[in-house]
Write an enzyme that holds these catalytic residues in place. Structure first.
Site, PDB file in Angstrom:
ATOM      1  N   HIS A  95       1.094  -0.974  -0.170  1.00 49.34           N
ATOM      2  CA  HIS A  95       0.073   0.037  -0.253  1.00 49.34           C
ATOM      3  C   HIS A  95       0.780   1.659   0.242  1.00 49.34           C
ATOM      4  CE1 HIS A  95      -2.821  -3.131   1.064  1.00 49.34           C
ATOM      5  NE2 HIS A  95      -2.543  -3.218   2.178  1.00 49.34           N
ATOM      6  N   HIS A 168       3.653  -7.542   1.790  1.00 54.44           N
ATOM      7  CA  HIS A 168       2.996  -8.045   3.070  1.00 54.44           C
ATOM      8  C   HIS A 168       1.371  -8.871   2.399  1.00 54.44           C
ATOM      9  CE1 HIS A 168       0.218  -4.670   2.873  1.00 54.44           C
ATOM     10  NE2 HIS A 168      -0.529  -5.702   2.981  1.00 54.44           N
ATOM     11  N   ARG A 188      -1.329  -5.384  -6.048  1.00 55.18           N
ATOM     12  CA  ARG A 188      -1.509  -6.705  -6.154  1.00 55.18           C
ATOM     13  C   ARG A 188       0.335  -6.751  -6.458  1.00 55.18           C
ATOM     14  NH1 ARG A 188      -6.190  -8.732  -8.005  1.00 55.18           N
ATOM     15  NH2 ARG A 188      -6.890  -8.666  -6.850  1.00 55.18           N
TER      16      ARG A 188
END
Ligand code: ZN
Length: 292
Positions: A95, A168, A188
């Protein structure tokens, strides 16, 4: 003021049944991946179930009743608290931080996980072993992503901090509590070459490479953010507390009791407005998220 929040359910491919069986949520979905316990995102905000604000959402209150949050400034309600049941592996993702998310009209996404339950020998992915961005790119091209990411064993009650920019992934067999900045931007990075209806799900490699931290080897087990805090409180009989200046955002992780005279049992969430004195009685484990 103690406000009970109506949960929001999210159907996902990788979700399971534990949110139903363990917490008793009445989710309409067969595979529920997430319950959003505390959200003030526009159009995805929890509804208040009691008090004079019944029917309004946390988003509405943030817009109209900022005094309930102790006058906290900011365009967006800052945090998002979720319960996540990963029955299968989630994609490896990353992110953006606040600065990089601002162009998209959003906050960044720093998050943390508390493992509530997991199967034996479960792991998570946090960070990677590449020293340069080129090393990361080469690993993608050569389909060696799983060789360079950090896979870490987990057990119940472990806590992990995942800064914006850290790669992650939650792996299958994990039930966890996630507290994060209020943002829905996910890039992604890798999806294990899986097919969804015969096709791979889209990846966002360019965007991911733009925000990913390099190097990023350390697994962090303590919160390192100025945006939010989280307290874990186990009540055996009775606890008195005055809510934080910007309010207490309470999720009941286990047990049953009362917050003043309001029933509080596992899976329920509450917003307790700024500087409210309250008493928790019974046998309950609480996660109290705070806005900083
Ligand atoms: Zn994430």
């Amino acid at each position: 003021m103690i406000m009970k929040l109506e949960p929001i359910f999210k159907e996902t491919l990788w979700g399971g049944e534990k949110l139903k069986t363990r917490f008793g949520f009445k989710t309409p979905y067969e595979k529920t991946g997430e319950v959003w316990c505390i959200s003030g995102l526009k159009d995805q905000a929890n509804r208040i179930e009691n008090t004079t604000f019944s029917g309004k959402t946390l988003y509405d209150l943030w817009q109209e009743e900022r005094h309930l949050f102790g006058g906290k400034e900011g365009d967006y309600f800052p945090i998002l608290v979720k319960l996540i049941d990963a029955n299968q592996d989630l994609s490896i993702q990353v992110h953006p931080d606040n600065a990089k998310a601002r162009e998209k009209g959003s906050l960044g996404k720093t998050e943390c996980w508390t493992i509530l339950d997991c199967e034996k020998d479960s792991t998570i992915i946090i960070g990677h072993n590449a020293s340069t961005l080129d090393e990361l790119k080469t690993a993608i091209e050569e389909k060696r992503v799983l060789d360079i990411v950090n896979e870490h064993p987990i057990k119940k009650d472990d806590f992990f901090f995942i800064d914006a920019g850290t790669l992650h992934a939650i792996k299958g067999g994990t039930l966890l509590l996630e507290v994060q900045q209020s943002s829905d931007i996910t890039y992604r990075f890798y999806d294990y070459e899986r097919l969804d209806n015969g096709k791979p799900r889209p990846l966002h490699i360019d965007e991911a490479l733009e925000v990913v931290k390099v190097p990023d080897r350390d697994i962090k087990t303590a919160l390192e953010t100025k945006y939010f805090d989280i307290l874990f409180v186990n009540v055996a009989q009775s606890v008195f507390r005055k809510s934080h200046q910007h309010g207490d955002f309470v999720t009941v992780l286990d047990g049953e009791g009362y917050i003043d005279n309001i029933l509080a049992k596992k899976g329920m969430s509450f917003f307790i407005s700024s500087q409210t004195a309250y008493q928790v009685t019974g046998n309950v484990s609480l996660a109290i998220a705070l806005i900083m």
